[in-house]
Design a protein around this motif. Structure first.
Motif, PDB file in Angstrom:
ATOM      1  N   GLN A 163      37.059  46.929  41.418  1.00  0.00           N
ATOM      2  CA  GLN A 163      38.131  47.782  40.886  1.00  0.00           C
ATOM      3  C   GLN A 163      38.998  48.343  42.014  1.00  0.00           C
ATOM      4  O   GLN A 163      40.208  48.422  41.884  1.00  0.00           O
ATOM      5  N   GLU A 197      36.555  44.024  29.314  1.00  0.00           N
ATOM      6  CA  GLU A 197      36.888  42.937  30.246  1.00  0.00           C
ATOM      7  C   GLU A 197      37.541  41.784  29.466  1.00  0.00           C
ATOM      8  O   GLU A 197      38.501  41.171  29.947  1.00  0.00           O
ATOM      9  N   HIS A 239      34.431  38.585  34.899  1.00  0.00           N
ATOM     10  CA  HIS A 239      33.803  39.918  34.837  1.00  0.00           C
ATOM     11  C   HIS A 239      33.032  40.073  33.524  1.00  0.00           C
ATOM     12  O   HIS A 239      31.946  40.639  33.491  1.00  0.00           O
ATOM     13  N   VAL A 280      40.100  50.747  33.394  1.00  0.00           N
ATOM     14  CA  VAL A 280      38.822  50.040  33.594  1.00  0.00           C
ATOM     15  C   VAL A 280      38.008  50.753  34.685  1.00  0.00           C
ATOM     16  O   VAL A 280      36.795  50.926  34.542  1.00  0.00           O
ATOM     17  N   GLU A 282      41.268  45.492  43.091  1.00  0.00           N
ATOM     18  CA  GLU A 282      42.298  45.130  42.108  1.00  0.00           C
ATOM     19  C   GLU A 282      43.373  46.207  42.012  1.00  0.00           C
ATOM     20  O   GLU A 282      44.560  45.898  41.924  1.00  0.00           O
ATOM     21  N   GLU A 311      39.075  38.313  34.910  1.00  0.00           N
ATOM     22  CA  GLU A 311      38.535  39.247  33.909  1.00  0.00           C
ATOM     23  C   GLU A 311      37.513  38.555  33.013  1.00  0.00           C
ATOM     24  O   GLU A 311      36.521  39.149  32.618  1.00  0.00           O
TER      25      GLU A 311
HETATM   26 FE   FE2 Z   1      37.604  43.473  35.270  1.00  0.00          FE
END
Ligand code: FE2
Ligand code: FE2
Length: 172
Positions: free
Chosen positions: A127, A17, A53, A97, A130, A50
């Motif tokens: 996820q 991340e 995260h 990811v 995104e 990020e």
């Molecule tokens: Fe992330």
């Protein structure tokens, strides 16, 4: 107590991340320097997300009384051939990811770690969102093509998507 395998895997995810945040920051800077203001705003925001995260994992590890390592950072790619490639790189990063989050969920299942499985569900949803956003931008980029005004239109489309993402977050 977290299983040592889970502790290690969460620290590895924390580092991923952090790397994603740094990569997005470099993409934002590149876009900013090309006067692609909408794209720059998109990537500055992604970079902040990020980091958030990363911080969520850090706090989870601390809450579980586990080791939490602040990762060192590799220098991110800073030059790109064009804005299309920047978004392709962003999608590849998100897909990688997603794979690592899925592996973490499977590991938590193997270890019967219900708390970590529960914690990771938020990342599973994130996820999906995104990947969908970056895929949408790449679809628009394909529709726009590479005519003389394409950069202007791509940037305007990304700005619209920024506004949509912001609006959906205020609703949530
Ligand atoms: Fe992330
Ligand atoms: Fe992401």
């Amino acid at each position: 107590m977290l299983h040592p395998k889970i502790e290690n895997a969460l620290n590895a995810q924390l580092a991923r991340e952090a790397a994603a945040s740094s990569n997005y920051l470099a993409m934002a800077v590149w876009c900013d320097q090309q006067s692609l203001d909408g794209c720059a705003r998109f990537f500055y925001r992604q970079s902040d997300e990020e980091r958030m995260h990363m911080m969520k994992i850090l706090h989870y590890l601390i809450e579980c009384n586990a080791a939490a390592e602040v990762p060192g950072l590799q220098k991110p790619a800073a030059a790109f051939p064009n804005v299309q490639q920047v978004f392709h790189a962003a999608l590849e990063q998100e897909q990688a990811v997603t794979r690592s989050i899925n592996e973490l969920v499977e590991l938590a299942q193997e270890c019967s770690d219900h708390s970590t499985q529960h914690f990771l569900q938020w990342y599973v949803g994130e996820q999906r969102e995104e990947e969908a956003t970056v895929t949408k931008i790449l679809d628009r980029i394909r529709l726009i093509g590479d005519g003389s005004m394409s950069l202007y239109y791509i940037d305007s489309e990304v700005e619209k998507i920024n506004a949509q993402v912001l609006a959906s977050e205020t609703e949530a």
